[in-house]
Design a protein around this motif. Structure first.
Motif, PDB file in Angstrom:
ATOM      1  N   GLU A  48       0.803  -1.163  -0.181  1.00 16.83           N
ATOM      2  CA  GLU A  48      -0.202  -0.033   0.125  1.00 16.83           C
ATOM      3  C   GLU A  48       0.935   1.237  -0.011  1.00 16.83           C
ATOM      4  OE1 GLU A  48      -2.281  -0.426   3.540  1.00 16.83           O
ATOM      5  OE2 GLU A  48      -0.728   0.433   4.723  1.00 16.83           O
ATOM      6  N   TYR A  49       0.117   2.348  -0.196  1.00 13.61           N
ATOM      7  CA  TYR A  49       0.867   3.858  -0.399  1.00 13.61           C
ATOM      8  C   TYR A  49       0.378   4.528   0.953  1.00 13.61           C
ATOM      9  CZ  TYR A  49       2.583   2.534  -5.209  1.00 13.61           C
ATOM     10  OH  TYR A  49       3.018   1.647  -6.148  1.00 13.61           O
ATOM     11  N   ILE A  50       1.350   4.906   1.763  1.00 16.93           N
ATOM     12  CA  ILE A  50       1.150   5.989   2.871  1.00 16.93           C
ATOM     13  C   ILE A  50       1.953   7.475   2.636  1.00 16.93           C
ATOM     14  CG2 ILE A  50       1.423   6.318   5.202  1.00 16.93           C
ATOM     15  CD1 ILE A  50       1.658   3.016   5.560  1.00 16.93           C
ATOM     16  N   PRO A  51       1.094   8.383   2.841  1.00 21.40           N
ATOM     17  CA  PRO A  51       1.675   9.577   2.626  1.00 21.40           C
ATOM     18  C   PRO A  51       2.912  10.007   3.458  1.00 21.40           C
ATOM     19  CG  PRO A  51      -0.874   9.886   2.838  1.00 21.40           C
ATOM     20  CD  PRO A  51      -0.532   8.437   3.008  1.00 21.40           C
ATOM     21  N   THR A  52       3.924  10.182   2.844  1.00 20.43           N
ATOM     22  CA  THR A  52       5.136  10.273   3.500  1.00 20.43           C
ATOM     23  C   THR A  52       5.346  10.670   5.121  1.00 20.43           C
ATOM     24  OG1 THR A  52       6.234  10.313   1.508  1.00 20.43           O
ATOM     25  CG2 THR A  52       7.610  10.919   3.301  1.00 20.43           C
ATOM     26  N   ARG A  53       4.591  11.980   5.236  1.00 24.20           N
ATOM     27  CA  ARG A  53       4.817  12.352   6.599  1.00 24.20           C
ATOM     28  C   ARG A  53       4.020  11.595   7.674  1.00 24.20           C
ATOM     29  NH1 ARG A  53       2.277  16.088  10.236  1.00 24.20           N
ATOM     30  NH2 ARG A  53       3.923  17.055  11.712  1.00 24.20           N
ATOM     31  N   GLU A  54       2.888  10.985   7.001  1.00 26.00           N
ATOM     32  CA  GLU A  54       2.091  10.260   8.032  1.00 26.00           C
ATOM     33  C   GLU A  54       2.689   8.750   8.175  1.00 26.00           C
ATOM     34  OE1 GLU A  54      -1.792   9.491   6.720  1.00 26.00           O
ATOM     35  OE2 GLU A  54      -2.185  11.839   5.858  1.00 26.00           O
ATOM     36  N   TYR A  55       3.591   8.426   7.488  1.00 25.20           N
ATOM     37  CA  TYR A  55       4.508   7.351   7.542  1.00 25.20           C
ATOM     38  C   TYR A  55       5.619   7.248   8.512  1.00 25.20           C
ATOM     39  CZ  TYR A  55       7.836   3.419   6.776  1.00 25.20           C
ATOM     40  OH  TYR A  55       8.647   2.649   7.242  1.00 25.20           O
ATOM     41  N   TYR A  56       6.099   8.743   8.335  1.00 21.23           N
ATOM     42  CA  TYR A  56       7.163   9.001   9.206  1.00 21.23           C
ATOM     43  C   TYR A  56       6.802   8.941  10.841  1.00 21.23           C
ATOM     44  CZ  TYR A  56      10.190  11.212   5.914  1.00 21.23           C
ATOM     45  OH  TYR A  56      11.099  11.083   4.728  1.00 21.23           O
ATOM     46  N   HIS A  57       5.531   9.332  11.249  1.00 18.92           N
ATOM     47  CA  HIS A  57       4.945   9.562  12.416  1.00 18.92           C
ATOM     48  C   HIS A  57       4.129   8.160  12.918  1.00 18.92           C
ATOM     49  CE1 HIS A  57       7.413  13.237  12.944  1.00 18.92           C
ATOM     50  NE2 HIS A  57       6.692  13.614  11.649  1.00 18.92           N
ATOM     51  N   ARG A  58       4.188   7.100  12.070  1.00 20.89           N
ATOM     52  CA  ARG A  58       2.936   6.053  12.049  1.00 20.89           C
ATOM     53  C   ARG A  58       2.860   5.381  13.377  1.00 20.89           C
ATOM     54  NH1 ARG A  58       7.778   5.156  10.420  1.00 20.89           N
ATOM     55  NH2 ARG A  58       9.104   3.202  10.841  1.00 20.89           N
ATOM     56  N   HIS A  59       3.945   5.554  14.445  1.00 21.32           N
ATOM     57  CA  HIS A  59       3.648   4.918  15.748  1.00 21.32           C
ATOM     58  C   HIS A  59       3.497   6.008  16.863  1.00 21.32           C
ATOM     59  CE1 HIS A  59       5.266   1.190  14.482  1.00 21.32           C
ATOM     60  NE2 HIS A  59       6.251   1.449  14.175  1.00 21.32           N
ATOM     61  N   THR A  60       3.313   7.267  16.501  1.00 14.79           N
ATOM     62  CA  THR A  60       2.989   8.456  17.538  1.00 14.79           C
ATOM     63  C   THR A  60       1.684   8.143  17.973  1.00 14.79           C
ATOM     64  OG1 THR A  60       4.480  10.089  16.403  1.00 14.79           O
ATOM     65  CG2 THR A  60       2.535  10.768  17.656  1.00 14.79           C
ATOM     66  N   ARG A  61       0.704   7.866  17.349  1.00 18.24           N
ATOM     67  CA  ARG A  61      -0.654   8.029  18.148  1.00 18.24           C
ATOM     68  C   ARG A  61      -0.873   6.777  19.004  1.00 18.24           C
ATOM     69  NH1 ARG A  61      -5.470   6.040  15.364  1.00 18.24           N
ATOM     70  NH2 ARG A  61      -4.211   5.905  13.475  1.00 18.24           N
ATOM     71  N   CYS A  62      -0.067   5.655  19.069  1.00 18.10           N
ATOM     72  CA  CYS A  62      -0.293   4.573  19.783  1.00 18.10           C
ATOM     73  C   CYS A  62       0.813   4.374  20.747  1.00 18.10           C
ATOM     74  CB  CYS A  62      -0.733   3.272  19.044  1.00 18.10           C
ATOM     75  SG  CYS A  62       0.131   2.872  17.734  1.00 18.10           S
TER      76      CYS A  62
END
Length: 563
Positions: free
Chosen positions: A330-344
């Motif tokens: 899948e394709y993830i917007p780059t900035r959202e990928y960078y911070h993928r572990h932040t929310r949890c």
């Protein structure tokens, strides 16, 4: 896998702290989350205000703030005042160790104004940042320019200063090394009030190599020039399940980014980003990412997943679905990928708020996540803090890549913590021996992942409640950490200093090399002005007498145990 059976442990009798921790979610929901959201919003407004200023104006403010720090340092009377440390409150630090050194008499210097991005130099591909700039702030500015730091640590709140003076890693570290390896210059105020700029090839090159992992004990960092790289709008992420025993999972992880033919510098064979999550002793998911353009991501048939939305499944749980549905892309917007572990907060959010991963909570309250780590620490009190040190594990084990399988087996036997995070990083062979360094002669073995100039290491991230604790059995957290530290020393591994440590001073300098660090402490006048790195990281309270005696010993004799 009989040899991996965890030892049987007797049941542990519950005490009042167990119940307080179990129902702590009430305080988190009604106190921590609302305050966290407010602080995040106010910080965002401050960042926007900073970004509205010209780089020239920010530089002028920076110069004035540097003058204030120098003036404050020169006001210190060594015979009357304590050792120098920042005015930041102990609970604000993201790390989990007790910041008890501030309980002794000390001389505070306020660095709270140093939170601006001073320049984005597109020609030199350098970002010049003050130490309190965090990862969310810099990625928000740079990503729209199709630029990013070479290593962007996952959690938004992690700061430039913390990642340099301490430890920082990301899924791109198998190419660029640790965060500090991407810094090209440090601006440091020394003990005598001098402002110097240290690079790898100027007169302060020894200081340049000594700063990483020094925990701010050589001087006060006021700015850093950090390498930028060109990026694209999306991350093409491949999720690949791996099944087998722990050694099989480790080999699957190695094969995901390290070509067996040794062609480690070939971008056609090596992905831009790598991480693996071990979900249990027999199942893992390896993720590899490559930058992709907006045009590629939006081609017919491609799946775009904006993981940053508050209502989306937590990233580690989303990745786990590959175990059932098989490999997918899948394709993830780059900035959202960078911070993928932040929310949890990786998977720590599940312990803090056991139901926060449920669809109804994510939809109604997910926008409040995550709670600020500093507020979680501020609201836990002494008893809760000690409970977490004994009944909870937050540790990173930096081990040579070829020993990852052994490390996984050790963690399973001693701690039984799952999931486990694996992230590779290069450990460079430098012209001088720094606090952390590759194994001598590693380049002669030509092991998978290594090159002639760097040994490949892996961060084995162990974050969660151990299996015995979850089953209500006895568990000695301090003893488990001591055994972990001994294992790391025996296997040329390293323990990042943000974590709780049980190391004695002798073992601390068996794990780390003291030579260059102590040389710079004396050469640049840090001894007697800044606390030594061991005493800053040492668990427990540091009395003023204890610190002064240690500092005096450093003034009188070189450290005899240095390797």
């Amino acid at each position: 896998m009989s040899d991996l059976q965890a030892p049987l442990r007797p049941k542990r009798k519950k005490i009042w702290v167990d119940y307080f921790v179990h129902f702590r979610w009430i305080i988190v929901i009604f106190v921590v989350l609302p305050i966290s959201f407010t602080l995040y919003f106010l910080t965002y407004l401050g960042d926007v205000r900073s970004e509205s200023k010209s780089f020239k104006q920010r530089q002028e403010e920076h110069n004035e703030n540097v003058k204030k720090v120098i003036k404050r340092l020169k006001e210190r009377n060594p015979s009357r005042d304590g050792l120098v440390c920042t005015a930041r409150k102990p609970w604000i630090a993201v790390g989990m160790r007790n910041v008890d050194y501030k309980r002794a008499r000390h001389f505070e210097v306020d660095l709270s104004a140093f939170r601006n991005i001073l320049d984005i130099d597109k020609e030199r591909m350098i970002a010049r940042c003050e130490p309190l700039v965090n990862m969310g702030q810099i990625s928000r500015v740079s990503v729209p320019m199709n630029l990013a730091l070479a290593v962007v640590a996952e959690l938004d709140d992690l700061t430039v200063g913390g990642l340099i003076n301490g430890y920082g890693i990301e899924g791109s570290s198998h190419i660029y090394g640790l965060f500090s390896d991407t810094v090209v210059a440090y601006e440091i105020i020394l003990a005598d009030g001098r402002l110097v700029r240290a690079t790898k090839d100027n007169e302060y090159s020894d200081l340049f190599y000594a700063i990483p992992w020094s925990q701010g004990t050589l001087g006060l960092l006021v700015a850093a020039e950090i390498k930028l790289i060109p990026i694209k709008e999306y991350m093409k992420l491949t999720y690949k399940p791996v099944v087998g025993n722990l050694k099989d999972l480790a080999q699957g992880y190695l094969d995901s980014f390290a070509p067996r033919d040794g062609d480690q510098d070939n971008p056609e064979k090596v992905p831009d980003f790598v991480e693996t999550m071990i979900y249990n002793p027999t199942e893992a998911v390896c993720m590899t990412g490559r930058y992709a353009s907006k045009e590629e991501a939006k081609k017919k048939g491609n799946v775009i997943n904006s993981v940053g939305w508050w209502y989306k499944p937590w990233f580690y749980q989303h990745a786990q679905t590959a175990l059932k549905k098989g490999e997918f892309v899948e394709y993830i917007p780059t900035r959202e990928y960078y911070h993928r572990h932040t929310r949890c907060l990786y998977w720590e959010g599940k312990l803090i708020l056991p139901f926060a991963d449920q669809w109804w909570f994510r939809f109604l309250f997910g926008w409040l996540m995550p709670p600020k780590v500093s507020l979680l620490k501020a609201t836990q009190g002494e008893a809760i803090r000690n409970y977490y040190h004994e009944m909870h594990v937050i540790q990173d084990m930096l081990v040579p890549l070829y020993k990852v399988g052994d490390a996984l087996e050790w963690v399973h036997h001693e701690m039984e913590v799952y999931p486990i995070w694996l992230c590779p990083h290069r450990l460079y062979k430098l012209p001088v021996k720094t606090m952390i360094y590759p194994e001598p002669g590693f380049e002669l073995h030509r092991r998978q992942g290594d090159t002639h100039y760097a040994q490949m290491y892996t961060d084995v991230g162990v974050y969660y409640a151990p299996g015995p604790v979850l089953r209500g059995e006895q568990f000695d957290g301090a003893e488990a950490v001591r055994r972990m530290e001994n294992w790391l020393i025996e296997n040329h591994g390293f323990q990042p200093q943000y974590a709780v440590s049980e190391l004695t001073e002798k073992n601390f300098w068996r794990m780390f090399d003291a030579g260059l660090y102590e040389h710079c402490r004396k050469k640049y006048g840090a001894v007697g002005t800044f606390m030594s790195v061991y005493y800053k990281c040492k668990k427990g309270k540091k009395t003023e007498k204890e610190v002064q005696e240690a500092e005096q010993a450093q003034l009188e004799t070189p450290y005899a145990e240095a390797d």
